[in-house]
Design an enzyme around this catalytic site. Structure first.
Site, PDB file in Angstrom:
ATOM      1  N   CYS A   1       0.859  -1.139   0.020  1.00  0.00           N
ATOM      2  CA  CYS A   1       0.043   0.092   0.010  1.00  0.00           C
ATOM      3  C   CYS A   1       0.794   1.261  -0.098  1.00  0.00           C
ATOM      4  CB  CYS A   1      -0.861   0.085   1.168  1.00  0.00           C
ATOM      5  SG  CYS A   1      -1.755  -1.573   1.529  1.00  0.00           S
TER       6      CYS A   1
ATOM      7  N   ARG B   1       1.619   1.762  -6.102  1.00  0.00           N
ATOM      8  CA  ARG B   1       1.732   0.653  -4.956  1.00  0.00           C
ATOM      9  C   ARG B   1       0.699  -0.012  -4.649  1.00  0.00           C
ATOM     10  NH1 ARG B   1       6.898   2.083  -2.149  1.00  0.00           N
ATOM     11  NH2 ARG B   1       6.408   0.115  -0.842  1.00  0.00           N
TER      12      ARG B   1
ATOM     13  N   TRP C   1      -3.856  -1.816  -1.352  1.00  0.00           N
ATOM     14  CA  TRP C   1      -3.668  -3.200  -2.180  1.00  0.00           C
ATOM     15  C   TRP C   1      -4.117  -4.146  -0.834  1.00  0.00           C
ATOM     16  CZ3 TRP C   1      -1.515  -8.021  -1.749  1.00  0.00           C
ATOM     17  CH2 TRP C   1      -1.385  -8.800  -3.221  1.00  0.00           C
TER      18      TRP C   1
ATOM     19  N   ASN D   1       0.832   0.112   6.156  1.00  0.00           N
ATOM     20  CA  ASN D   1       1.322  -0.711   5.338  1.00  0.00           C
ATOM     21  C   ASN D   1       1.937  -1.979   5.749  1.00  0.00           C
ATOM     22  OD1 ASN D   1       2.317  -1.532   2.701  1.00  0.00           O
ATOM     23  ND2 ASN D   1       3.939   0.088   2.721  1.00  0.00           N
ATOM     24  N   GLY D   2       1.616  -2.968   5.484  1.00  0.00           N
ATOM     25  CA  GLY D   2       2.188  -4.294   5.961  1.00  0.00           C
ATOM     26  C   GLY D   2       1.174  -5.108   6.427  1.00  0.00           C
TER      27      GLY D   2
ATOM     28  N   GLU E   1      10.441 -13.944 -19.028  1.00  0.00           N
ATOM     29  CA  GLU E   1      10.393 -12.560 -18.741  1.00  0.00           C
ATOM     30  C   GLU E   1       9.184 -11.938 -19.774  1.00  0.00           C
ATOM     31  OE1 GLU E   1      10.499 -10.458 -16.311  1.00  0.00           O
ATOM     32  OE2 GLU E   1      10.474  -8.383 -17.233  1.00  0.00           O
TER      33      GLU E   1
ATOM     34  N   LYS F   1       5.471 -10.398 -18.519  1.00  0.00           N
ATOM     35  CA  LYS F   1       5.105  -9.204 -19.168  1.00  0.00           C
ATOM     36  C   LYS F   1       3.774  -9.273 -19.402  1.00  0.00           C
ATOM     37  CE  LYS F   1       7.155  -7.086 -17.357  1.00  0.00           C
ATOM     38  NZ  LYS F   1       8.045  -7.429 -16.692  1.00  0.00           N
TER      39      LYS F   1
ATOM     40  N   GLU G   1       1.033 -10.024 -17.102  1.00  0.00           N
ATOM     41  CA  GLU G   1       0.790  -9.057 -15.786  1.00  0.00           C
ATOM     42  C   GLU G   1      -0.049  -7.906 -16.559  1.00  0.00           C
ATOM     43  OE1 GLU G   1       4.958  -7.916 -15.268  1.00  0.00           O
ATOM     44  OE2 GLU G   1       4.149  -8.017 -13.202  1.00  0.00           O
TER      45      GLU G   1
ATOM     46  N   HIS H   1       8.191 -31.735 -24.314  1.00  0.00           N
ATOM     47  CA  HIS H   1       8.007 -32.563 -23.374  1.00  0.00           C
ATOM     48  C   HIS H   1       6.723 -32.213 -22.665  1.00  0.00           C
ATOM     49  CE1 HIS H   1      11.879 -34.537 -23.512  1.00  0.00           C
ATOM     50  NE2 HIS H   1      12.450 -33.096 -23.958  1.00  0.00           N
TER      51      HIS H   1
ATOM     52  N   LYS I   1       3.359  -2.283  -7.352  1.00  0.00           N
ATOM     53  CA  LYS I   1       4.783  -2.394  -7.705  1.00  0.00           C
ATOM     54  C   LYS I   1       5.644  -2.960  -6.869  1.00  0.00           C
ATOM     55  CE  LYS I   1       7.922  -0.604 -10.127  1.00  0.00           C
ATOM     56  NZ  LYS I   1       8.055  -1.500 -11.381  1.00  0.00           N
TER      57      LYS I   1
END
Ligand code: M6R
Length: 607
Positions: free
Chosen positions: A2, A27, A73, A99-100, A480, A484, A487, A503, A602
């Protein structure tokens, strides 16, 4: 995850809180809220959704010289107005943003409820408001300190109370917190980006510190009530770097910043004439560096992908055995570490909870630790024994792009530094240094072809699944690229080493399945062409990332995205760029919120 901000001034701080929240929104952005101490008491306003909605619906009389605000968040309790912060005590005199995660919130809640506290939300955070109120006896700093001694978990908090309207109390444990010092007041925030519009003079907090901010300065103590003296430091970036600069999204801006990012990451470190590198942050002597028997790199997400490329670089060119570990696994599995090991932690934010815990685990075992971080002054940057900053500048887009290329650049520099101590000849070193110096211009050339990536993205407009394949240095790039895509466009994307496709994943291939193949001209080029044929034979659509001048590939692929030629270890710095663009344009075509993808934040500062 957050974002929190608190302001203490002489006039109304509401607008300052709103502006700060907008900067912090990357965030967390499922709900937002703020509280100010007005002449007639505590005023609170909360909404589900974005900060813009909070601003739009703000009552006209909402103003006051002290306030706290939060963008959330969700971890405990769905996004809703009651679960949004700030949370108040039962009498509505005290407001907290947090936050936490408070791990023992259930126990604390039942004790507090048995004492008559009335809880309104499902969050873990609300216990803080009631607990602080419970301990309050005329000194807010003392009450916060006492309450936090009962708490197990992580927090960055800001607290205000109508009983002491001239003070704002802030504390941290495992969640970042920075105070901004400006003329006419103090600010506190979870992230420097919320402060730089007002000041570049900041104070960083350590875990276990609690501060009382007043108009005439701040007093900091530890949980044990020991006085701490803090120093003011200066942040070296400004507002321009936090704006979109004419681009539609931060992510697109950050993709386009990559040539400059590579220049910044190599500036003063790449000695082109001498064919050498200089890494001032690595304070081990050559003798100590030579003694390293094994490197363990630990990270999360995109930084973990960079670590995988680093493994290929360091093993191939520095001949040092490397292991790459997810930080979340490393921290709990009691890994074997020897005195001659070196642990590298990679983190853009420098605040990722799992990466920080992995770092602390390594330090506890007495192993030398090196940080590769982007955010200057972040917790990981400060807690590692030594480090190399990536100097990519603030990355606002939730999907990491320029931080990745900066991390790869630094890993290539480290490979050169260690390689020269072992088997790398001066000729090879010079060749790599020259090739690195050419990278910014080559990335610019890739960016000039952004339109082709946009056209290729049309293949993804309606698909639900896709596959990314690569080999060698480009296998982590396939991972990667897939990350992307999933996400920001919510398309299910898998990255695989190309030969692994047979496989299992080949079962998924049909005419609706776009398959992105990194097929640059290297020693496995022919093998990758065979993999492409295997996909074609099953009707799959191929998007190839290939080396400029390769006409042959056109016969095999539906779309080709070209990158200039470079040395094999540096190709990831080029091949990742079309994949970032592909994900970006696919997300735009699907109408997704590129900079604020659903469910993501983020910086993952909780487990
Ligand atoms: O700040 P960090 O590099 O430690 O963050 C690690 C991951 O959370 C991050 O890379 C995440 O995977 C990004 N959303 C990737 O785009």
């Amino acid at each position: 995850m957050c974002g929190i901000i608190g302001c203490l001034g002489t006039g109304d701080v509401t607008q300052m809180l709103i502006e700060g929240l907008k900067r912090l929104e990357y965030r967390g952005y499922d709900s937002a809220g703020m509280a100010v101490i007005a002449q007639d008491g505590m005023k609170v306003h909360k909404v589900v959704g974005r900060v813009a909605e909070l601003e739009r619906t703000l009552p006209e009389d909402f103003c006051g010289p002290v306030g706290v605000a939060h963008t959330r968040w969700a971890t405990h309790g769905a996004p809703s107005v009651v679960n949004a912060h700030p949370h108040l005590d039962s009498k509505g005199q005290l407001a907290v943003v947090h936050n936490g995660i408070i791990e023992n919130h259930r126990t604390l809640r039942s004790v507090l409820e048995s004492r008559g506290c009335v809880f309104r939300s499902e969050t873990d955070s609300e216990v803080l408001a009631h607990l602080i109120a419970h301990y309050y006896q005329g000194d807010l700093l003392a009450a916060v300190r006492q309450a936090l001694r009962d708490v197990r978990g992580t927090y960055g908090i800001a607290v205000i109370s109508t009983l002491e309207p001239d003070v704002l109390v802030a504390a941290r444990n495992g969640s970042p917190l920075i105070v901004g010092v400006r003329d006419g007041g103090l600010l506190v925030a979870s992230d420097a980006s919320a402060l730089v519009a007002h000041t570049r003079d900041v104070i960083y907090f350590e875990d276990g510190e609690i501060a009382a901010l007043r108009a005439d300065g701040l007093r900091t103590v530890t949980l044990e009530d020991l006085e701490v003296s803090k120093t003011v430091e200066r942040i070296d970036w400004d507002m321009d770097r936090l704006e979109r600069g004419g681009f539609d999204h931060f992510m697109l801006k950050e993709i386009h910043e990559q040539p400059e990012v590579i220049r910044n990451a190599t500036r003063g470190r790449l000695l082109v004439e001498a064919g050498e590198v200089k890494l001032g942050g690595i304070t081990l002597s050559n003798r100590e560096l030579k003694k390293i028997r094994r490197i363990v790199i630990t990270a999360c997400g995109t930084s973990w992908h960079a670590a995988l490329v680093g493994e290929y670089m360091l093993e191939s060119y520095a001949h040092v055995p490397v292991e790459v570990e997810y930080a979340s696994e490393f921290r709990y599995r009691r890994p074997l570490l020897e005195p001659d090991d070196l642990v590298i932690v990679i983190s853009q934010s420098g605040e990722t909870a799992d990466t920080l815990a992995a770092l602390r685990e390594a330090k506890e075992r007495g192993v030398v630790t090196v940080g590769i971080c982007n955010v200057v002054g972040s917790t990981i940057a400060r807690e590692t024994d030594m480090g190399i900053y990536t100097h990519a500048g603030p990355e606002i887009g939730v999907a990491s792009t320029k931080a990745f290329t900066a991390q790869l650049t630094v890993l290539a520099l480290l490979t050169l530094r260690l390689g020269r101590l072992h088997y790398m000849t001066p000729e090879t070193s010079r060749e790599i240094v020259r090739a690195m110096a050419e990278l910014p211009v080559k990335v610019e050339r890739v960016l000039e072809h952004a339109e082709e990536a946009r056209a290729a993205a049309e293949l993804f407009a309606v698909t639900q699944n896709c596959l990314y394949l690569g080999r060698g240095f480009n296998f982590p790039v396939a991972l990667e690229g897939a990350l992307k895509m999933k996400e920001i466009s919510y398309i299910h994307a898998e990255g695989y080493p190309a030969a692994e496709m047979k496989h299992g994943p080949i079962a998924l291939v049909d005419k609706n399945m776009p398959v992105v193949v990194i097929a640059t001209r290297d020693r496995v080029y022919d093998k990758i062409l065979s993999n492409i044929e295997e996909v074609k034979a099953r009707g799959g659509r191929i998007i190839a990332v290939a080396t400029e001048g390769d006409r042959e590939i056109r016969r095999h692929a539906d779309c080709v995205l070209y990158v200039p030629e470079t040395l094999d270890l540096l190709t990831p710095l080029l091949t990742v760029v079309p994949l970032q663009l592909l994900a970006y344009y696919a997300a735009v075509a699907r109408g997704c919120d590129v900079d604020r993808p659903r469910n993501l934040a983020k910086s993952v500062t909780v487990e």
